[in-house]
Design an enzyme around this catalytic site. Structure first.
Site, mmCIF file in Angstrom:
data_model
loop_
_atom_site.group_PDB
_atom_site.id
_atom_site.type_symbol
_atom_site.label_atom_id
_atom_site.label_comp_id
_atom_site.label_asym_id
_atom_site.label_seq_id
_atom_site.Cartn_x
_atom_site.Cartn_y
_atom_site.Cartn_z
ATOM 1 N N MET A 1 27.362 -26.705 61.500
ATOM 2 C CA MET A 1 26.849 -26.369 62.840
ATOM 3 C C MET A 1 27.022 -27.626 63.670
ATOM 4 S SD MET A 1 23.553 -24.247 61.489
ATOM 5 C CE MET A 1 23.637 -25.007 59.873
ATOM 6 N N ASP A 23 23.488 -27.015 54.970
ATOM 7 C CA ASP A 23 23.465 -26.825 56.427
ATOM 8 C C ASP A 23 23.629 -28.143 57.179
ATOM 9 O OD1 ASP A 23 23.018 -23.993 56.916
ATOM 10 O OD2 ASP A 23 21.113 -24.274 55.871
ATOM 11 N N SER A 71 19.451 -22.481 50.632
ATOM 12 C CA SER A 71 19.743 -23.464 51.681
ATOM 13 C C SER A 71 18.887 -24.697 51.453
ATOM 14 C CB SER A 71 19.425 -22.890 53.060
ATOM 15 O OG SER A 71 19.340 -23.956 53.980
ATOM 16 N N HIS A 120 27.991 -25.347 55.569
ATOM 17 C CA HIS A 120 27.898 -24.577 56.814
ATOM 18 C C HIS A 120 27.817 -25.575 57.962
ATOM 19 C CE1 HIS A 120 25.198 -21.691 59.404
ATOM 20 N NE2 HIS A 120 26.369 -21.925 59.965
ATOM 21 N N MET A 165 23.779 -30.029 60.647
ATOM 22 C CA MET A 165 23.367 -29.873 62.052
ATOM 23 C C MET A 165 23.509 -31.197 62.776
ATOM 24 S SD MET A 165 19.956 -27.678 61.415
ATOM 25 C CE MET A 165 20.017 -26.047 60.677
ATOM 26 N N HIS A 222 23.857 -23.921 49.353
ATOM 27 C CA HIS A 222 24.168 -23.796 50.791
ATOM 28 C C HIS A 222 23.724 -25.076 51.502
ATOM 29 C CE1 HIS A 222 25.106 -21.521 54.440
ATOM 30 N NE2 HIS A 222 24.009 -22.033 54.981
ATOM 31 N N MET A 254 25.285 -14.960 60.884
ATOM 32 C CA MET A 254 23.952 -15.524 61.087
ATOM 33 C C MET A 254 22.996 -14.386 61.447
ATOM 34 S SD MET A 254 24.107 -18.893 60.730
ATOM 35 C CE MET A 254 22.386 -19.100 61.178
ATOM 36 N N ASP A 298 22.985 -15.254 56.566
ATOM 37 C CA ASP A 298 22.222 -16.506 56.591
ATOM 38 C C ASP A 298 21.103 -16.440 57.624
ATOM 39 O OD1 ASP A 298 21.370 -19.124 56.594
ATOM 40 O OD2 ASP A 298 23.280 -19.989 57.224
#
Ligand code: DX5
Ligand code: ZN
Length: 220
Positions: free
Chosen positions: A70, A36, A9, A68, A38, A34, A139, A177
Site C-alpha cells: 500500500m 502489509d 496479517s 501487500h 503502508m 500476509h 479489499m 482482505d
C-alpha cells in the site's frame, strides 16, 4: 478448485517479538504470512518495509510471504521486497503509472503477482492485465488499518470476479482482505474467494490454533 489458504496479517502481530509471533501463527496452522506495507502516503498509516521481511527470512521463516504493497510509487519497493525474500507481491493500480510494467517487474523478480483492488475500485481495471496475474486481492475494508468492519458489498464483487476468472479459463486465486472473522469467512468462501487474510481475528485472540481451526472448519 484451489484449496483455501489462511493468511494472518502481521499488522496485528506483536512487533516487539515478531519472529516468534510469526513462527507461532504458522505452527498454529496458518498457510502463508500476509505482510502489509503502508507508507503514510498512499494510505494514512505507516507499518514496515523490506528490512523486516528480510529479518523474518533470517529468523528462519520459510512459509510464503505475501507482500501487500500500500505504497506509492510501487516499482522500487517491488524490487526491494523481491530481494528481501517475498514470495508474492500485490499492489494497488492507482499507485502506479504503468500497471503492466509493475506486474511484469514482479514476475521478472521471480514472485507471484497480484493486483489489489480497493472497495471503490471497479473490476474493469483487470480487463487488460488479468492474464498476467496469479491472484487478485479484493479489499473488504478501505486500506490503512487493521480491525475494521467487513464491507458487505464485497461479496457480490467476489462473485463477479470469480465469474470473470471462470470465463477466462485462467488459473487465478482470489484473496480477500479486511474484517474477516470466524462468523463471516464462510460467506466469503462461498462467494468464490480462496485466500483469506485475517489480522485482528487471529492475533488478537489468546489461542491462534483455535482461531485458525475454527476458520478452517467453516471452509469444509
Ligand atoms: C488493511 C490491511 C489488512 C488488515 C487486515 O489495510 O491490508 O491486511 O491488516 O486486518 P483485519 O483482519 O483486522 O481487518
Ligand atoms: Zn493486507
Amino acid at each position: 478448485m484451489h484449496s483455501p489458504l489462511i493468511a494472518p496479517s502481521i499488522l496485528s502481530a506483536d512487533f516487539a517479538r515478531l519472529g516468534q509471533d510469526v513462527e507461532d501463527v504458522l505452527k498454529a496452522g496458518a498457510d502463508i504470512v500476509h505482510f502489509d506495507v503502508m507508507d503514510n502516503h498512499y494510505v494514512p498509516n505507516l507499518s514496515f518495509g523490506p528490512m523486516i521481511c528480510e529479518a523474518l527470512r533470517k529468523y528462519g521463516i520459510t512459509a510464503d510471504i505475501d507482500v501487500h504493497l500500500m505504497v506509492q510509487p510501487v516499482d522500487s519497493m517491488i524490487q526491494s521486497f523481491a530481494e528481501a525474500g517475498a514470495s508474492m507481491i500485490s499492489f494497488h493500480p492507482e499507485a502506479t503509472m504503468h500497471l503492466d510494467r509493475s506486474i511484469q517487474l514482479i514476475k521478472d523478480n521471480g514472485c507471484k503477482a497480484g493486483l489489489a483492488l480497493n472497495p471503490g475500485t471497479p473490476l474493469h481495471v483487470l480487463d487488460c492485465v488479468l492474464d498476467k496475474l496469479d491472484y487478485v486481492l479484493l479489499m473488504s475494508v478501505n486500506p490503512g488499518f487493521g480491525g475494521q468492519s467487513f464491507i458487505e458489498s464485497t461479496l457480490s464483487k467476489i462473485t463477479q470476479l470469480k465469474q470473470m476468472i471462470i470465463t477466462s479459463g485462467l488459473d487465478i486465486r482470489i484473496e480477500v482482505d479486511g474484517g474477516i472473522k470466524i462468523n463471516n469467512i464462510k460467506s466469503v468462501w462461498e462467494a468464490g474467494a480462496d485466500m483469506f487474510v485475517a489480522g485482528s481475528a487471529i492475533f488478537n485472540t489468546d489461542n491462534y490454533a483455535d482461531s485458525i481451526s475454527a476458520m478452517k472448519n467453516q471452509l469444509k
